[in-house]
Design an enzyme around this catalytic site. Structure first.
Site, PDB file in Angstrom:
ATOM      1  N   ARG A   1      23.001   1.150  14.981  1.00  0.00           N
ATOM      2  CA  ARG A   1      24.168   1.738  14.315  1.00  0.00           C
ATOM      3  C   ARG A   1      25.429   1.359  15.095  1.00  0.00           C
ATOM      4  NH1 ARG A   1      25.603   4.447  10.338  1.00  0.00           N
ATOM      5  NH2 ARG A   1      23.476   4.767   9.595  1.00  0.00           N
TER       6      ARG A   1
ATOM      7  N   GLU B   1      -6.876   4.410 -25.561  1.00  0.00           N
ATOM      8  CA  GLU B   1      -7.938   4.567 -24.569  1.00  0.00           C
ATOM      9  C   GLU B   1      -8.714   3.260 -24.429  1.00  0.00           C
ATOM     10  OE1 GLU B   1     -10.144   8.042 -25.714  1.00  0.00           O
ATOM     11  OE2 GLU B   1      -8.613   9.394 -24.905  1.00  0.00           O
TER      12      GLU B   1
ATOM     13  N   LYS C   1      17.324  -2.194  13.957  1.00  0.00           N
ATOM     14  CA  LYS C   1      18.571  -1.663  13.366  1.00  0.00           C
ATOM     15  C   LYS C   1      19.381  -1.027  14.479  1.00  0.00           C
ATOM     16  CE  LYS C   1      16.865  -0.476   8.811  1.00  0.00           C
ATOM     17  NZ  LYS C   1      16.371   0.556   7.933  1.00  0.00           N
TER      18      LYS C   1
ATOM     19  N   ASP D   1      -5.701   4.959 -30.023  1.00  0.00           N
ATOM     20  CA  ASP D   1      -4.957   5.932 -29.199  1.00  0.00           C
ATOM     21  C   ASP D   1      -4.701   5.396 -27.780  1.00  0.00           C
ATOM     22  OD1 ASP D   1      -7.468   6.002 -28.112  1.00  0.00           O
ATOM     23  OD2 ASP D   1      -7.825   8.146 -28.469  1.00  0.00           O
TER      24      ASP D   1
ATOM     25  N   HIS E   1      -1.456  -0.105   2.899  1.00  0.00           N
ATOM     26  CA  HIS E   1      -0.248   0.330   3.599  1.00  0.00           C
ATOM     27  C   HIS E   1      -0.554   1.073   4.896  1.00  0.00           C
ATOM     28  CE1 HIS E   1       3.890   1.337   4.131  1.00  0.00           C
ATOM     29  NE2 HIS E   1       3.601   2.621   4.181  1.00  0.00           N
TER      30      HIS E   1
ATOM     31  N   ASP F   1       6.347  -8.694   4.732  1.00  0.00           N
ATOM     32  CA  ASP F   1       6.120  -7.250   4.602  1.00  0.00           C
ATOM     33  C   ASP F   1       4.853  -7.038   3.780  1.00  0.00           C
ATOM     34  OD1 ASP F   1       6.639  -4.581   4.984  1.00  0.00           O
ATOM     35  OD2 ASP F   1       8.647  -4.635   4.113  1.00  0.00           O
TER      36      ASP F   1
ATOM     37  N   ASP G   1      10.442  -4.261  10.884  1.00  0.00           N
ATOM     38  CA  ASP G   1      10.602  -3.275  11.957  1.00  0.00           C
ATOM     39  C   ASP G   1       9.486  -3.438  12.981  1.00  0.00           C
ATOM     40  OD1 ASP G   1       8.300  -1.932  10.885  1.00  0.00           O
ATOM     41  OD2 ASP G   1       9.610  -1.005   9.395  1.00  0.00           O
TER      42      ASP G   1
ATOM     43  N   ARG H   1       1.233   4.695  -0.437  1.00  0.00           N
ATOM     44  CA  ARG H   1       2.308   5.190   0.423  1.00  0.00           C
ATOM     45  C   ARG H   1       2.382   6.720   0.488  1.00  0.00           C
ATOM     46  NH1 ARG H   1       7.090   1.516  -1.791  1.00  0.00           N
ATOM     47  NH2 ARG H   1       5.926   1.898  -3.704  1.00  0.00           N
ATOM     48  N   GLN H   2       1.669   7.404  -0.423  1.00  0.00           N
ATOM     49  CA  GLN H   2       1.600   8.884  -0.310  1.00  0.00           C
ATOM     50  C   GLN H   2       0.338   9.179   0.518  1.00  0.00           C
ATOM     51  OE1 GLN H   2       3.946  11.013  -1.277  1.00  0.00           O
ATOM     52  NE2 GLN H   2       2.862  12.846  -0.657  1.00  0.00           N
TER      53      GLN H   2
HETATM   54  C1  R5P Z   1       7.454   0.427   4.190  1.00  0.00           C
HETATM   55  O1  R5P Z   1       6.854   1.109   4.993  1.00  0.00           O
HETATM   56  C2  R5P Z   1       6.841  -0.794   3.572  1.00  0.00           C
HETATM   57  O2  R5P Z   1       6.126  -1.531   4.546  1.00  0.00           O
HETATM   58  C3  R5P Z   1       7.896  -1.660   2.921  1.00  0.00           C
HETATM   59  O3  R5P Z   1       8.797  -2.093   3.929  1.00  0.00           O
HETATM   60  C4  R5P Z   1       8.629  -0.884   1.865  1.00  0.00           C
HETATM   61  O4  R5P Z   1       7.723  -0.338   0.946  1.00  0.00           O
HETATM   62  C5  R5P Z   1       9.610  -1.789   1.160  1.00  0.00           C
HETATM   63  O5  R5P Z   1      10.299  -1.030   0.203  1.00  0.00           O
HETATM   64  P1  R5P Z   1      11.619  -1.538  -0.491  1.00  0.00           P
HETATM   65  O6  R5P Z   1      11.344  -2.917  -1.053  1.00  0.00           O
HETATM   66  O7  R5P Z   1      11.871  -0.513  -1.541  1.00  0.00           O
HETATM   67  O8  R5P Z   1      12.696  -1.579   0.543  1.00  0.00           O
END
Ligand code: R5P
Length: 282
Positions: A186, A36, A184, A34, A124, A210, A161, A91-92
């Site tokens: 605009r 497990e 960034k 199953d 994260h 990253d 960033d 990330r949550q």
């Molecule tokens: C965001 O806060 C993380 O540090 C990454 O920049 C993010 O998870 C990257 O996500 P993706 O590859 O979907 O742009």
């Protein structure tokens, strides 16, 4: 120390166990019809310092970790360290809107229940570490990433960033090159320009670092614009290569090189975290 390697971290567990002072536990695992999970550890762990290594992504690997922790704890070890190379649900990390679970804290709390100490890598959000319990530590893979990038001759390392500039700074310190972060701006309703805050990338080999690459959207957009600004070569490097939705080919199309560590094992995992894990455990 005896290493118990979960199925999500087999390569990394073997790499740690091959280092002086470590050995790999003898164990039998299988899946019941199953699906497990079953594990039996054949070594005598009484009084031993045991290190369980298991990335907690995707979800079945969380259950597997809990079962490994149970098996180890029943053998009366001297101590249990749980290493979570990539911590899923990281990330949550807060209730973004009312009624949501704070999954990162909940997972951390449960992982910490059967452990004397916890080790994570480039989690994260560092602010959730306390949810694991009293003896949780996060280490960074950026030093090893920086060493690898130095061997590729990078001129500068960039973070996507300003909020993640510490990672670029650590990797650059290790690589012995400059660093900057991307901003960034605009331009109009449909155009956003992404460029380094101060660095001129014309003719340079640059790396974007990253913690996680998921869809690849962040890196692909940045890489395209750095190339337009005259970068000679763009390398993308991350600790955790999640690569959701088949992101690898798209990223390889947009960058000259794609690198990750072995916290998540894939074709891009060219940088091992084994030595920094061993160092942190000693
Ligand atoms: C965001 O806060 C993380 O540090 C990454 O920049 C993010 O998870 C990257 O996500 P993706 O590859 O979907 O742009």
């Amino acid at each position: 120390m005896i290493v118990v390697g979960g199925s999500a971290s087999q390569g990394l567990s073997r790499a740690v166990a091959s280092l002086p002072g470590f050995s790999l536990a003898n164990m039998v695992t299988k899946r019941f019809p199953d699906t497990e999970y079953y594990v039996k550890i054949n070594d005598d762990l009484k009084g031993e310092d045991v290190v369980i290594i298991q990335t907690t992504y995707p979800d079945p690997n969380i259950i597997e970790l809990f079962i490994l922790q149970d098996a180890v704890s029943r053998l009366d070890p001297g101590s249990i360290t749980t290493v979570v190379p990539y911590f899923g649900y990281a990330r949550q990390d807060k209730e973004f809107t009312n009624g949501e679970a704070v999954s990162a804290r909940n997972m951390a709390k449960h992982i910490g229940l059967i452990s004397n100490r916890i080790l994570t890598i480039d989690i994260h959000n560092i602010s959730i570490m306390d949810a694991f319990g009293d003896h949780a530590r996060n280490i960074t893979g950026m030093t090893e990433i920086g060493k690898f990038l130095a061997s590729e001759g990078v001129d500068a390392i960039l973070s996507p960033d300003a909020g993640s500039k510490d990672r670029a700074s650590i990797a650059a310190g290790s690589a012995g090159c400059g660093w900057d972060f991307l901003e960034k701006t605009r331009i109009d309703g449909s155009t956003v320009e992404i460029k380094p805050k101060s660095l001129d990338v014309e003719g340079k080999t640059v790396a974007i670092v990253d913690d996680i690459i998921a869809t690849g959207g962040t890196i692909i957009k940045a890489s395209e614009q750095l190339r337009e600004q005259g970068a000679k070569k763009v390398i993308a490097a991350c600790t955790h290569g999640l690569y959701t939705g088949g992101a690898i080919p798209r990223l390889e199309g947009a960058c000259d090189m794609l690198l990750s560590t072995d916290t998540l094992e894939s074709s891009t995992s060219k940088i091992s975290m084994a030595s920094i894990i061993a160092e942190a455990l000693n």
